[in-house]
Design a protein around this motif. Sequence first.
Motif, mmCIF file in Angstrom:
data_model
loop_
_atom_site.group_PDB
_atom_site.id
_atom_site.type_symbol
_atom_site.label_atom_id
_atom_site.label_comp_id
_atom_site.label_asym_id
_atom_site.label_seq_id
_atom_site.Cartn_x
_atom_site.Cartn_y
_atom_site.Cartn_z
ATOM 1 N N GLY A 1 62.520 27.264 106.947
ATOM 2 C CA GLY A 1 61.873 27.994 105.889
ATOM 3 C C GLY A 1 60.580 28.653 106.731
ATOM 4 O O GLY A 1 60.207 28.424 107.956
ATOM 5 N N LEU A 2 59.850 29.530 106.074
ATOM 6 C CA LEU A 2 59.021 30.537 106.833
ATOM 7 C C LEU A 2 57.635 30.601 105.743
ATOM 8 O O LEU A 2 57.616 30.768 104.625
ATOM 9 N N LYS A 3 56.492 30.458 106.608
ATOM 10 C CA LYS A 3 55.219 30.381 105.985
ATOM 11 C C LYS A 3 54.748 31.766 106.693
ATOM 12 O O LYS A 3 54.657 31.779 107.873
ATOM 13 N N TRP A 4 54.320 32.647 105.893
ATOM 14 C CA TRP A 4 53.482 33.850 106.191
ATOM 15 C C TRP A 4 52.019 33.596 106.488
ATOM 16 O O TRP A 4 51.163 33.376 105.330
ATOM 17 N N ARG A 5 51.479 33.956 107.687
ATOM 18 C CA ARG A 5 50.048 33.182 107.901
ATOM 19 C C ARG A 5 49.155 34.567 108.538
ATOM 20 O O ARG A 5 49.330 34.807 109.330
ATOM 21 N N PRO A 6 48.821 35.409 107.692
ATOM 22 C CA PRO A 6 47.914 36.480 108.057
ATOM 23 C C PRO A 6 46.664 36.066 108.631
ATOM 24 O O PRO A 6 45.748 35.109 108.293
ATOM 25 N N PHE A 7 46.129 36.587 109.978
ATOM 26 C CA PHE A 7 44.897 36.537 110.442
ATOM 27 C C PHE A 7 44.510 37.461 111.027
ATOM 28 O O PHE A 7 44.962 38.672 111.264
ATOM 29 N N LEU A 8 43.028 37.242 111.573
ATOM 30 C CA LEU A 8 42.377 38.360 112.600
ATOM 31 C C LEU A 8 42.227 38.018 113.879
ATOM 32 O O LEU A 8 41.750 36.778 114.204
ATOM 33 N N LEU A 9 42.660 38.690 114.769
ATOM 34 C CA LEU A 9 42.424 38.539 116.203
ATOM 35 C C LEU A 9 41.135 39.183 116.628
ATOM 36 O O LEU A 9 40.625 38.413 117.607
ATOM 37 N N GLY A 10 39.989 39.907 116.040
ATOM 38 C CA GLY A 10 39.120 40.245 116.376
ATOM 39 C C GLY A 10 38.072 39.102 116.766
ATOM 40 O O GLY A 10 37.381 39.246 117.925
ATOM 41 N N PRO A 11 37.901 38.090 115.910
ATOM 42 C CA PRO A 11 36.852 37.025 116.204
ATOM 43 C C PRO A 11 37.320 36.195 117.306
ATOM 44 O O PRO A 11 36.693 35.725 118.203
ATOM 45 N N ILE A 12 38.704 36.133 117.475
ATOM 46 C CA ILE A 12 39.402 35.452 118.690
ATOM 47 C C ILE A 12 38.937 36.316 120.187
ATOM 48 O O ILE A 12 38.590 35.677 121.067
ATOM 49 N N PHE A 13 39.365 37.495 119.846
ATOM 50 C CA PHE A 13 39.032 38.282 121.021
ATOM 51 C C PHE A 13 37.438 38.196 121.375
ATOM 52 O O PHE A 13 37.005 38.184 122.708
ATOM 53 N N ALA A 14 36.700 38.345 120.612
ATOM 54 C CA ALA A 14 35.230 38.393 120.704
ATOM 55 C C ALA A 14 34.623 37.175 121.514
ATOM 56 O O ALA A 14 33.821 37.248 122.196
ATOM 57 N N ALA A 15 35.284 35.952 121.101
ATOM 58 C CA ALA A 15 34.922 34.649 121.802
ATOM 59 C C ALA A 15 35.188 34.729 123.174
ATOM 60 O O ALA A 15 34.692 33.891 124.010
#
Length: 205
Positions: free
Chosen positions: A36-50
């Motif tokens: 089974g598959l769960k689609w999980r959109p997120f943003l890398l910007g805050p992770i890169f900023a850290a």
Amino acid sequence: MAVTKPVISFWFEFASTYSYLTAMRIEALAESRGVGLKWRPFLLGPIFAAQGWTTSPFNIYPAKGSYMWRDLERQAELLSLPLAQPDPFPQNGLKAARIAEYLRQGEWCAPFVRAVFHAEFGEGRDISDPELLAAVLIDIGAPAKDVMTAVETQSVKDRLREAVGEAQGLGIFGAPSFVTEDGELFWGNDRLEQALDWAVRHHGD
């Protein structure tokens, strides 16, 4: 007792080149392995900023960026996928990510994600354009007006923000990433098959 099947979560960022490759092939591979598959959109910007980054590492390190685009050409050719470099890169995928988060547990999420990635990396179009996103929703049969209104609400904005926090808590630092039910993390389009195989082998552990 009902028989359950293994599940993996597919964490993707619309600005991510390799997420494009994965999004276009993950459903068929997961289905073939009974996962089974769960689609999980997120943003890398805050992770890169850290980490002190203000843009994609492929822009920060030009040699790495040049290699990535050439590698992407090779991979896209192998998968018979079109490839066009969008300008600017990386694209602003905030609104697209909010839409995907809003849709992610329904029937329209997967076709929406694929269509946005195709527009971005298959045609080089600007996915920050609300008119483009509305047109994608119309094309897949989703209620575009209702969706575009809903994603401006604070609750949807908060859901995406919480998803970023969840990704950070899971140790995710790039996209695409895959997390199995037992918390195993795999990073990169080239680790998709390994993630699926792990999910099957360790299901129910």
